[in-house]
Enzyme design. Structure first.
Site, PDB file in Angstrom:
ATOM      1  N   ALA A  16      -8.607 -42.137  16.482  1.00 36.40           N
ATOM      2  CA  ALA A  16      -8.675 -42.493  17.910  1.00 36.40           C
ATOM      3  C   ALA A  16     -10.096 -42.377  18.469  1.00 36.40           C
ATOM      4  CB  ALA A  16      -7.721 -41.611  18.708  1.00 36.40           C
ATOM      5  N   PRO A  40      -8.773 -37.417  14.091  1.00 33.82           N
ATOM      6  CA  PRO A  40      -7.568 -36.770  14.595  1.00 33.82           C
ATOM      7  C   PRO A  40      -6.265 -37.465  14.181  1.00 33.82           C
ATOM      8  CG  PRO A  40      -8.754 -37.898  16.361  1.00 33.82           C
ATOM      9  CD  PRO A  40      -9.655 -37.888  15.164  1.00 33.82           C
ATOM     10  N   ASN A  41      -5.292 -36.626  13.922  1.00 34.05           N
ATOM     11  CA  ASN A  41      -3.913 -37.028  13.586  1.00 34.05           C
ATOM     12  C   ASN A  41      -3.761 -37.585  12.171  1.00 34.05           C
ATOM     13  OD1 ASN A  41      -2.756 -36.373  16.200  1.00 34.05           O
ATOM     14  ND2 ASN A  41      -3.908 -38.121  16.963  1.00 34.05           N
ATOM     15  N   GLU A  82     -16.687 -47.769   7.809  1.00 32.61           N
ATOM     16  CA  GLU A  82     -15.620 -47.406   8.754  1.00 32.61           C
ATOM     17  C   GLU A  82     -14.305 -47.940   8.183  1.00 32.61           C
ATOM     18  OE1 GLU A  82     -16.347 -49.138  12.607  1.00 32.61           O
ATOM     19  OE2 GLU A  82     -14.258 -48.877  13.240  1.00 32.61           O
ATOM     20  N   ARG A 113      -3.434 -54.994  16.956  1.00 34.79           N
ATOM     21  CA  ARG A 113      -2.656 -54.020  17.736  1.00 34.79           C
ATOM     22  C   ARG A 113      -3.049 -54.095  19.215  1.00 34.79           C
ATOM     23  NH1 ARG A 113      -2.944 -48.419  14.774  1.00 34.79           N
ATOM     24  NH2 ARG A 113      -1.230 -48.026  16.254  1.00 34.79           N
ATOM     25  N   ASP A 126     -23.328 -41.182  17.891  1.00 36.22           N
ATOM     26  CA  ASP A 126     -24.710 -40.712  17.936  1.00 36.22           C
ATOM     27  C   ASP A 126     -25.030 -39.812  16.746  1.00 36.22           C
ATOM     28  OD1 ASP A 126     -25.153 -42.126  20.245  1.00 36.22           O
ATOM     29  OD2 ASP A 126     -25.164 -40.378  21.578  1.00 36.22           O
ATOM     30  N   HIS A 147     -12.486 -45.398  19.310  1.00 36.41           N
ATOM     31  CA  HIS A 147     -12.469 -46.156  20.562  1.00 36.41           C
ATOM     32  C   HIS A 147     -13.034 -45.372  21.747  1.00 36.41           C
ATOM     33  CE1 HIS A 147      -9.776 -48.134  17.817  1.00 36.41           C
ATOM     34  NE2 HIS A 147      -8.888 -47.154  17.907  1.00 36.41           N
ATOM     35  N   ARG A 179      -7.755 -51.041  20.774  1.00 42.65           N
ATOM     36  CA  ARG A 179      -8.091 -50.642  19.398  1.00 42.65           C
ATOM     37  C   ARG A 179      -9.092 -51.593  18.742  1.00 42.65           C
ATOM     38  NH1 ARG A 179      -4.519 -46.394  18.210  1.00 42.65           N
ATOM     39  NH2 ARG A 179      -2.563 -46.617  19.344  1.00 42.65           N
ATOM     40  N   ASN A 193     -12.952 -42.497   8.719  1.00 43.53           N
ATOM     41  CA  ASN A 193     -11.947 -43.061   9.618  1.00 43.53           C
ATOM     42  C   ASN A 193     -11.981 -42.200  10.886  1.00 43.53           C
ATOM     43  OD1 ASN A 193      -9.779 -43.947  11.072  1.00 43.53           O
ATOM     44  ND2 ASN A 193      -8.339 -43.957   9.353  1.00 43.53           N
ATOM     45  N   HIS A 213     -10.014 -48.142   8.534  1.00 41.62           N
ATOM     46  CA  HIS A 213      -8.767 -47.954   9.285  1.00 41.62           C
ATOM     47  C   HIS A 213      -7.610 -48.382   8.400  1.00 41.62           C
ATOM     48  CE1 HIS A 213     -11.027 -47.211  12.903  1.00 41.62           C
ATOM     49  NE2 HIS A 213     -11.759 -48.272  12.620  1.00 41.62           N
ATOM     50  N   LEU A 214      -6.561 -47.578   8.389  1.00 42.59           N
ATOM     51  CA  LEU A 214      -5.377 -47.938   7.605  1.00 42.59           C
ATOM     52  C   LEU A 214      -4.723 -49.198   8.167  1.00 42.59           C
ATOM     53  CD1 LEU A 214      -4.698 -44.322   7.799  1.00 42.59           C
ATOM     54  CD2 LEU A 214      -4.144 -45.332   5.601  1.00 42.59           C
ATOM     55  N   SER A 215      -4.596 -49.225   9.488  1.00 43.08           N
ATOM     56  CA  SER A 215      -3.945 -50.364  10.135  1.00 43.08           C
ATOM     57  C   SER A 215      -4.983 -51.426  10.482  1.00 43.08           C
ATOM     58  CB  SER A 215      -3.229 -49.890  11.411  1.00 43.08           C
ATOM     59  OG  SER A 215      -4.182 -49.415  12.354  1.00 43.08           O
ATOM     60  N   ARG A 228       3.507 -39.684   9.951  1.00 42.58           N
ATOM     61  CA  ARG A 228       3.110 -40.266  11.237  1.00 42.58           C
ATOM     62  C   ARG A 228       3.333 -41.781  11.234  1.00 42.58           C
ATOM     63  NH1 ARG A 228      -3.155 -41.396  13.062  1.00 42.58           N
ATOM     64  NH2 ARG A 228      -2.653 -42.099  15.160  1.00 42.58           N
ATOM     65  N   TYR A 244       1.190 -46.699   9.440  1.00 45.37           N
ATOM     66  CA  TYR A 244       0.180 -46.023   8.620  1.00 45.37           C
ATOM     67  C   TYR A 244       0.593 -45.780   7.172  1.00 45.37           C
ATOM     68  CZ  TYR A 244      -1.979 -45.289  13.157  1.00 45.37           C
ATOM     69  OH  TYR A 244      -2.545 -45.497  14.395  1.00 45.37           O
TER      70      TYR A 244
HETATM   71  C1  DQA Z   1      -6.616 -45.724  12.891  1.00 40.61           C
HETATM   72  C2  DQA Z   1      -6.487 -46.704  14.054  1.00 40.61           C
HETATM   73  C3  DQA Z   1      -6.775 -46.006  15.367  1.00 40.61           C
HETATM   74  O1  DQA Z   1      -6.656 -46.919  16.455  1.00 40.61           O
HETATM   75  C4  DQA Z   1      -5.797 -44.860  15.595  1.00 40.61           C
HETATM   76  O2  DQA Z   1      -6.098 -44.179  16.786  1.00 40.61           O
HETATM   77  C5  DQA Z   1      -5.707 -43.957  14.432  1.00 40.61           C
HETATM   78  C6  DQA Z   1      -5.760 -44.495  13.085  1.00 40.61           C
HETATM   79  C7  DQA Z   1      -6.193 -46.363  11.556  1.00 40.61           C
HETATM   80  O3  DQA Z   1      -6.514 -45.785  10.516  1.00 40.61           O
HETATM   81  O4  DQA Z   1      -5.545 -47.417  11.539  1.00 40.61           O
HETATM   82  O5  DQA Z   1      -5.496 -42.752  14.605  1.00 40.61           O
HETATM   83  O6  DQA Z   1      -7.980 -45.353  12.766  1.00 40.61           O
END
Ligand code: DQA
Length: 151
Positions: free
Chosen positions: A78, A10-11, A99, A108, A88, A81, A112, A75, A101-103, A18, A23
């Site tokens: 959210a 998501p997002n 897995e 943080r 599953d 977490h 997270r 990725n 994550h950009l950040s 964003r 990011y």
């Molecule tokens: C994220 C880190 C997550 O905590 C966050 O909710 C995201 C992006 C990242 O790519 O850094 O939406 O997965």
């Protein structure tokens, strides 16, 4: 040759606009293009999907079982977490996955740093921005080459 499946939670459709300080300025289409180029250079196809809906991400993972997908780069955003259900699905399908994550989620908010995925993943890349996806795809391609050679 197997397919590498990229899954964005998501997002991440908002990447580029964003919270760019966190990011970056690179949009999802460009990330997908770069990953596709990296996969193709090593002789693999890349499929990509993004959804804001947990059930669609679960269905995308489940559907890999009926395809030639050999590796997943995900990725979960959210859902990293929160989502036992997406965890599953990955466990049920049993494909190797990275897995991403950009950040740097460990630098943080404390929530997270908790992931429902990391212990199942082949590896985790966190904090390398959009390049993290490309590194993951390159690693996946090398993994698949070695797996095909050893079969
Ligand atoms: C994220 C880190 C997550 O905590 C966050 O909710 C995201 C992006 C990242 O790519 O850094 O939406 O997965």
């Amino acid at each position: 040759m197997a397919t590498i499946q990229l899954i964005h939670g998501p997002n991440l459709n908002l990447l580029g606009s964003r919270e760019p300080v966190i990011y970056g300025h690179t949009g999802l289409a460009e990330i997908e293009q770069r990953c596709s180029t990296a996969a193709t250079a090593r002789g693999f196809k890349l499929q990509s999907m993004q959804s804001n809906a947990e059930h669609e991400l679960i269905e995308a993972v489940q559907q890999t079982a009926a395809t030639d997908v050999g590796f997943i780069v995900i990725n979960p955003a959210a859902f990293t977490h929160t989502s036992v259900a997406l965890r599953d699905a990955l466990a049920a399908v049993g494909l190797p996955f990275i897995e991403v994550h950009l950040s740097n989620v460990f630098a943080r908010e404390p929530f997270r740093a908790e992931s429902y995925f990391s212990d199942l993943a082949v590896g985790v890349i966190s904090g390398l921005g959009h390049q993290g996806y490309e590194y993951a795809v390159e690693w996946a391609a090398q993994y698949l080459v070695a797996a095909e050679r050893d079969n």
